[in-house]
Design an enzyme around this catalytic site. Sequence first.
Site, PDB file in Angstrom:
ATOM      1  N   GLY A 164       0.827  -1.196   0.000  1.00  0.00           N
ATOM      2  CA  GLY A 164       0.000   0.000   0.000  1.00  0.00           C
ATOM      3  C   GLY A 164       0.861   1.246   0.000  1.00  0.00           C
ATOM      4  N   MET A 173       5.184   2.570   1.230  1.00  0.00           N
ATOM      5  CA  MET A 173       6.492   2.293   1.819  1.00  0.00           C
ATOM      6  C   MET A 173       7.053   3.599   2.350  1.00  0.00           C
ATOM      7  SD  MET A 173       8.682   0.057   2.646  1.00  0.00           S
ATOM      8  CE  MET A 173      10.120   0.479   3.646  1.00  0.00           C
ATOM      9  N   GLU A 174       7.458   3.583   3.606  1.00  0.00           N
ATOM     10  CA  GLU A 174       7.730   4.793   4.367  1.00  0.00           C
ATOM     11  C   GLU A 174       9.091   5.419   4.110  1.00  0.00           C
ATOM     12  OE1 GLU A 174       8.795   1.240   7.112  1.00  0.00           O
ATOM     13  OE2 GLU A 174       7.267   1.718   5.626  1.00  0.00           O
ATOM     14  N   HIS A 214      -0.316   6.465   7.901  1.00  0.00           N
ATOM     15  CA  HIS A 214       0.532   5.382   8.413  1.00  0.00           C
ATOM     16  C   HIS A 214       1.987   5.623   8.023  1.00  0.00           C
ATOM     17  CE1 HIS A 214       1.294   1.224   9.785  1.00  0.00           C
ATOM     18  NE2 HIS A 214       2.217   1.228   8.822  1.00  0.00           N
ATOM     19  N   GLU A 215       2.229   5.948   6.744  1.00  0.00           N
ATOM     20  CA  GLU A 215       3.609   6.152   6.305  1.00  0.00           C
ATOM     21  C   GLU A 215       4.212   7.396   6.960  1.00  0.00           C
ATOM     22  OE1 GLU A 215       4.429   3.530   5.041  1.00  0.00           O
ATOM     23  OE2 GLU A 215       2.477   2.827   4.403  1.00  0.00           O
ATOM     24  N   HIS A 247       5.475   6.618  10.407  1.00  0.00           N
ATOM     25  CA  HIS A 247       6.794   5.969  10.382  1.00  0.00           C
ATOM     26  C   HIS A 247       7.928   6.981  10.494  1.00  0.00           C
ATOM     27  CE1 HIS A 247       6.515   1.667   9.909  1.00  0.00           C
ATOM     28  NE2 HIS A 247       5.601   1.758   8.956  1.00  0.00           N
ATOM     29  N   GLU A 265       6.018  -1.504  13.267  1.00  0.00           N
ATOM     30  CA  GLU A 265       4.648  -1.476  12.767  1.00  0.00           C
ATOM     31  C   GLU A 265       3.583  -1.341  13.842  1.00  0.00           C
ATOM     32  OE1 GLU A 265       4.153  -0.767   9.934  1.00  0.00           O
ATOM     33  OE2 GLU A 265       5.851  -1.476   8.746  1.00  0.00           O
ATOM     34  N   ASP A 321       9.548 -12.241   4.015  1.00  0.00           N
ATOM     35  CA  ASP A 321       8.443 -12.057   3.071  1.00  0.00           C
ATOM     36  C   ASP A 321       7.412 -13.171   3.175  1.00  0.00           C
ATOM     37  OD1 ASP A 321       9.546  -9.727   2.067  1.00  0.00           O
ATOM     38  OD2 ASP A 321      10.617 -10.740   0.449  1.00  0.00           O
ATOM     39  N   TYR A 326       1.578  -5.481  13.175  1.00  0.00           N
ATOM     40  CA  TYR A 326       0.815  -4.244  13.125  1.00  0.00           C
ATOM     41  C   TYR A 326      -0.265  -4.215  14.208  1.00  0.00           C
ATOM     42  CZ  TYR A 326       2.650  -3.621   8.316  1.00  0.00           C
ATOM     43  OH  TYR A 326       3.445  -3.472   7.209  1.00  0.00           O
TER      44      TYR A 326
END
Length: 610
Positions: A275, A277-278, A302-303, A306, A325, A382, A390
Amino acid sequence: MAPVDPHSYTDSTHPFTTHISLSLYLDFATSTIHGSALLSLSSPHSGPLHLDTRSLTISSVLDPTTLLPLPFSLSPTPNPILGSLLSVSLSSHSSVLILFSTSPSSSALQWLSPSQTSSLVHPFVYTQCQSIHARSIFPCHDTPAARVRFAALLNIPRALSAVMAASHVSRRDPNPGESNLSDALWCAPDRVVEQFAMEQPIPPYLFAFAVGEIGFRDLGPRTRVYAEGGKKVLDAAEREFAGVEEMVRVGERLFGPYDWERFDLLVLPPSFPYGGMENPRMVFLTPTVIKGDATGAQVVAHELAHSWTGNLITNKTNEDFWLNEGFTTYAERRIVEVVQGEERAALNMGIGWRGLNRMMERFKDNMEFTKLKPNMADVDPDDVYSEVPYEKGFQFLWRIERQIGRPAFDEFLKTYIATFKFQSIDTETFLDFLKTNLPGIENQVDLRTWVEGTGIPPDAMEPISAIYTKIRSLSLDFKLGKMPREDEVADWHGQEWELYLENLPDSVDPLQIAALDARYRLAESRDWEVKVAFLQVAVSSGCKEYFGEVERTLKQVGRMKYLRPLYTALVQGSAREEEKMLARRIFMEARDSYHPIAQGVVESILSKHS
């Protein structure tokens, strides 16, 4: 050898890299990068220096002062998780120069042909280095325990532009002798150099760039949105993320100063596997977060969070991933609560609660990965990426907040961030800090059960709010054969529908599913969260008429949040061979449009259920 991290060859007795100067020549014709990396160490070192690589060709390793070769070896058989160990013999060296080339199969890079882009004219490439993929771009200590400053020269075709999670220094013609690569290659007249610098120390997984036909719009004095998709995507992104500057100000009020100067966004092609990446200064986003009603800004929240929890304070290893997270999910919901209201934050929490319960089912045969701090030796991060760090992490912090009260927890959080900023820490360090700063907390909250226990602790809490309770009630009615009335859902946005669908059973009467869609057109929703949640229920219920839409969806996007449940629904449990064959055919046809990380995830799903 004393590993600092189960996912890295980095030796804890060796000095860490503190600065990397990169010269990267991007060759779109061969989907490779030819590069040089000057690694500066924290102290002079004699003996072997261990570095992480994956699918790299090492052409030479040199003393940067004399340019004389240094002895090195590359393990001949790559470890399937770690890649290949590069060992360099040093003699009181404080730096080392490595010349290398990437592979077209680099796990961090996705090279898109012009036909795979929105413009259909120019190629595109972007990186995704989390969790352990930076090593497939350049040799490094690829562990979040090592924080590194960067300087980078990106040599690219003149028709393209580059962005990076770093400060942009200049765009200029190449200079002879600046790259340690061939001047004839480096200084070709159709090439240009984009120069960047990252002055704050970051873990290698936050290294990020993208190159292609990229436009931008300013959103505020320190916020800008970039996009590959041309004017249409930029217009939509500008509307969706118009409130980002205010979000940054809210974050500063809650968590302290914003230490990265800029907070820019890049909307990537649909193949981006996450969705968001920070990456500091340059957050990468999937276009699926552009929903048309500004709710996609929750991913941005959310990002942004971070920037304090994850980028400023980083998990030392992937076994401590919840420190990134869990804290960030908590911080995101605090930002959403201020910007979009308590009800919106409660919906966010409710969706998260459902997700956490789903993970208990996913890992029922290996509950180790329902722990906040699991044992991840010999496990690819992964493969076990999930909502547990989270949502269980959020629940842990929310439990502490409920125990001591929000004002006291806010003070604790600010102290925590100020104490450990620009550091990488482990769970034990956090727990020690928690007990020191909140004396007696271990007698009020069962810290050991939360961190070391499997499953959901008994003092975790399902969120309570009027809208959440109403949606749960309507989902229960549907199980009993009653469809929600139009007046009951008239003011619903995507999140309300998502939560409603998440609370339906995995398998319901196909006629009910078809009737629900006939009334509310959920399979055609512009909100991908709603569309995928509906299609997952439809597939699990055996509604064959939706298989065509499932195929179109799986060929349009590469976000793993959508790929994982849809491919799983097609092949798991009592799925018919027809459905399994459909999944395999779709993947065979769509594979090249997915990022390498997503390819691996889908291959794992299909293999597990073959």
